[in-house]
Write an enzyme that holds these catalytic residues in place. Structure first.
Site, PDB file in Angstrom:
ATOM      1  CD  GLU A 123      11.459  -5.997 -17.034  1.00 44.72           C
ATOM      2  OE1 GLU A 123      12.218  -6.920 -17.388  1.00 44.72           O
ATOM      3  OE2 GLU A 123      11.629  -4.808 -17.358  1.00 44.72           O
TER       4      GLU A 123
ATOM      5  NE  ARG B  85      16.807  -4.344 -16.857  1.00 42.02           N
ATOM      6  CZ  ARG B  85      15.515  -4.525 -17.105  1.00 42.02           C
ATOM      7  NH1 ARG B  85      15.103  -5.638 -17.683  1.00 42.02           N
ATOM      8  NH2 ARG B  85      14.641  -3.582 -16.784  1.00 42.02           N
TER       9      ARG B  85
ATOM     10  CB  SER C 118       5.982  -7.471 -14.108  1.00 41.24           C
ATOM     11  OG  SER C 118       6.985  -6.733 -14.764  1.00 41.24           O
TER      12      SER C 118
ATOM     13  CD  GLN D  37       4.154   4.425  -9.876  1.00 35.07           C
ATOM     14  OE1 GLN D  37       4.684   5.366 -10.420  1.00 35.07           O
ATOM     15  NE2 GLN D  37       4.174   3.199 -10.394  1.00 35.07           N
TER      16      GLN D  37
ATOM     17  CD  GLN E  92      13.843  -6.066  -5.372  1.00 33.73           C
ATOM     18  OE1 GLN E  92      13.750  -4.851  -5.593  1.00 33.73           O
ATOM     19  NE2 GLN E  92      14.306  -6.908  -6.282  1.00 33.73           N
TER      20      GLN E  92
ATOM     21  CE1 TYR F  48       9.154  -7.474  -9.787  1.00 34.12           C
ATOM     22  CE2 TYR F  48       9.504  -7.102 -12.129  1.00 34.12           C
ATOM     23  CZ  TYR F  48       8.722  -6.964 -10.997  1.00 34.12           C
ATOM     24  OH  TYR F  48       7.513  -6.331 -11.072  1.00 34.12           O
TER      25      TYR F  48
ATOM     26  CB  ILE G  97      -0.973   0.002   1.201  1.00 33.09           C
ATOM     27  CG1 ILE G  97      -2.049   1.109   1.034  1.00 33.09           C
ATOM     28  CG2 ILE G  97      -0.222   0.154   2.515  1.00 33.09           C
ATOM     29  CD1 ILE G  97      -3.158   1.045   2.057  1.00 33.09           C
TER      30      ILE G  97
ATOM     31  NE  ARG H  38       8.224   3.113 -11.810  1.00 31.08           N
ATOM     32  CZ  ARG H  38       8.097   1.803 -11.737  1.00 31.08           C
ATOM     33  NH1 ARG H  38       7.838   1.222 -10.575  1.00 31.08           N
ATOM     34  NH2 ARG H  38       8.223   1.048 -12.814  1.00 31.08           N
TER      35      ARG H  38
ATOM     36  CE  LYS I 158       5.610  -8.674  -9.626  1.00 31.78           C
ATOM     37  NZ  LYS I 158       4.423  -8.476  -8.745  1.00 31.78           N
TER      38      LYS I 158
ATOM     39  CB  VAL J  25      15.352   4.208 -15.981  1.00 33.07           C
ATOM     40  CG1 VAL J  25      14.099   3.739 -16.717  1.00 33.07           C
ATOM     41  CG2 VAL J  25      16.239   5.045 -16.897  1.00 33.07           C
TER      42      VAL J  25
ATOM     43  CG  ASN K  41      15.545   2.557  -6.898  1.00 27.07           C
ATOM     44  OD1 ASN K  41      14.339   2.748  -7.046  1.00 27.07           O
ATOM     45  ND2 ASN K  41      16.026   1.542  -6.194  1.00 27.07           N
TER      46      ASN K  41
END
Length: 372
Positions: A163, A313, A161, A37, A114, A184, A34, A219, A188, A224, A222
Site C-alpha cells: 500500500e 475508499r 506494505s 495472520q 492497525q 495506513y 503474534i 485472514r 507504513k 475483502v 473484514n
C-alpha cells in the site's frame, strides 16, 4: 485458550548449556502482532526451526489468541513450552524496552499494526500512533538495549506494505517511489524510513519487507478476500444470500501468507541488512477473485454481489503488482501457492466453517438472519 505470562527468565534459551557436547542454545525470536495472520504462520515456522518464540499481545477482556491456540503449550510445562506470550503495546515504549531487556531476543519481528486500510481513514490518529510511531518506539527500544548491553547481533524485521506504493504504476520494486493513498499507507512509509534511518545512523541490522497482499484461511474477516470466501461458504450452505462489496476493479498481487513468512526469516539470515519486495508478480482484480471463489462451489457471483458505495475508499489504489526479482535472486525465495490454489484453499476452509455454523443455527444457538 492461551494464558499470558507476566514474567520471563532474563536469558531464556541463551542460558542453555553448551558444554559436554550438548546442543547449542536455541535462537530467541520476539514477535509483535503474534496473534495476527502473519504472526501465527511465522510462529509455526520459527518453532519448526527450533526457535524459542516470545509474542507481545495487548490486554483485552477477551482472548484473541485463536490463531495460535493450536500451538500453545501452558508455560508451566516448561520443557515443552517454546512459545510464550507477554502483555505489551506498541503505544507503550516502557513495555517494549522492558521485554526486550528481559527476553534478550536474537531476532525481532515487528508485525503489529492497525492494518485495515479503510479503517485507517476512520481512526487515522490511532493508526499513525501504532503503525508509524509504534515502529519507532520498538526500534529505539532495540537500539537502547544494544547500547546498554552490547548485544549488537540483534536483527530487526519491519513489516512494510505494498500500500505504500499507492498510485505509483506497477510493477513496483524496491526503488519504486512511494505514493501512499491512506493513513495506513502513509504510516507504513514512516515506519519504513525510520527503519532505514536506524540502520544507517546506528548500524542496526534492520530490514524492511515490503510484502504485497498475502492471504490465508486465517485472514481477518473484514478484509475483502476473507469477506468473499466467508460469504461463499455461508451462501453455499444457505446461511446468507447477499455479499456487499465496493470497487470490484481494484487489482492486487495476492499470495499465501504461509509462503511470505519464510521470506521474513530469510531477510534476517543474510550477511547484510537490506530491503526486499515480496510478491507473486501476478495481479488479479476483486472480480477475478469472485469468479474463482464462487465458481469453485458452482455459484455465479453476479447473483449474490451487491455494490455498496460505503466500501469505496476516499482515495483508491487501482493496481498493485510486485517485482520480487531481488528477493528471488538474493534470498532464493519464491511463492509456492498460486492464485487459484489460494482462493480454493480459503473457500474450502470457509465452507467447513459454514457447515459448523449451520449446526448451531439448526440447534437454535445462532440467528440465521444476522446477514441478508
Amino acid at each position: 485458550m492461551a494464558t499470558i505470562e507476566s514474567n520471563a527468565s532474563s536469558k531464556s534459551g541463551s542460558d542453555a548449556a553448551t558444554n559436554g557436547g550438548e546442543a547449542p542454545p536455541r535462537k530467541i525470536a520476539l514477535i509483535t502482532g503474534i496473534t495476527g495472520q502473519d504472526g501465527s504462520y511465522l510462529t509455526e515456522f520459527l518453532l519448526n526451526k527450533g526457535y524459542e518464540v516470545h509474542g507481545l499481545i495487548r490486554r483485552s477482556s477477551n482472548f484473541n489468541t485463536q490463531r495460535i491456540n493450536h500451538i500453545y503449550i501452558d508455560p508451566h510445562n516448561s520443557s515443552k513450552a517454546r512459545m510464550k506470550l507477554h502483555y505489551a503495546d506498541l503505544t507503550d515504549a516502557s513495555s517494549l524496552r522492558r521485554w526486550i531487556d528481559t527476553i534478550q531476543p536474537d531476532e525481532v519481528y515487528n508485525l503489529a499494526a492497525q492494518s485495515h486500510v479503510a479503517v485507517s481513514f476512520e481512526i487515522p490518529d490511532f493508526t499513525a500512533d501504532v503503525v508509524a510511531t509504534g515502529a519507532l518506539r520498538l526500534l529505539e527500544a532495540v537500539r537502547s538495549h544494544i547500547a546498554a548491553t552490547g548485544r549488537s547481533h540483534i536483527r530487526y524485521y519491519q513489516a512494510g506494505s505494498s500500500e505504500m506504493f499507492g498510485s505509483t504504476p506497477p510493477p513496483q520494486a524496491e526503488d519504486t517511489p512511494f505514493h501512499p493513498r491512506s493513513p495506513y499507507a502513509a504510516s507504513k512509509c514512516a515506519a519504513h524510513w525510520y527503519t532505514v534511518n536506524y540502520r544507517e545512523a546506528y548500524g542496526l541490522y534492520a530490514c524492511n519487507g515490503i510484502l504485497f497482499n498475502h492471504e490465508s484461511p486465517r485472514r481477518g474477516e473484514n478484509f475483502v478476500t476473507r469477506k468473499i470466501t466467508r460469504a461463499v461458504g455461508r451462501i453455499k450452505i444457505g446461511l446468507q444470500s447477499k455479499l456487499f462489496l465496493g470497487n470490484l476493479q481494484a487489482s492486487r498481487d495476492w499470495g499465501f501468507a504461509g509462503d511470505y513468512v519464510e521470506a521474513m526469516w530469510l531477510m534476517l539470515q543474510q550477511e547484510k541488512p537490506d530491503d526486499y519486495v515480496v510478491a507473486t508478480e501476478e495481479s488479479h482484480s476483486v472480480e477475478e477473485f469472485l469468479e474463482v471463489a464462487f465458481g469453485y462451489v458452482g455459484l455465479n457471483w453476479k447473483d449474490h454481489v451487491v455494490i455498496d458505495k460505503r466500501y469505496f475508499r476516499p482515495a483508491e489504489v487501482d493496481n498493485l503488482k510486485g517485482d520480487s526479482s531481488k528477493a528471488r535472486k538474493v534470498l532464493g525465495w519464491k511463492p509456492k501457492v498460486g492464485f487459484e490454489q489460494l482462493v480454493k484453499m480459503m473457500v474450502d476452509e470457509d465452507v467447513e466453517l459454514a457447515k459448523r455454523e449451520k449446526v448451531l443455527v439448526d440447534a437454535g444457538y445462532m440467528d440465521a438472519q444476522q446477514q441478508p
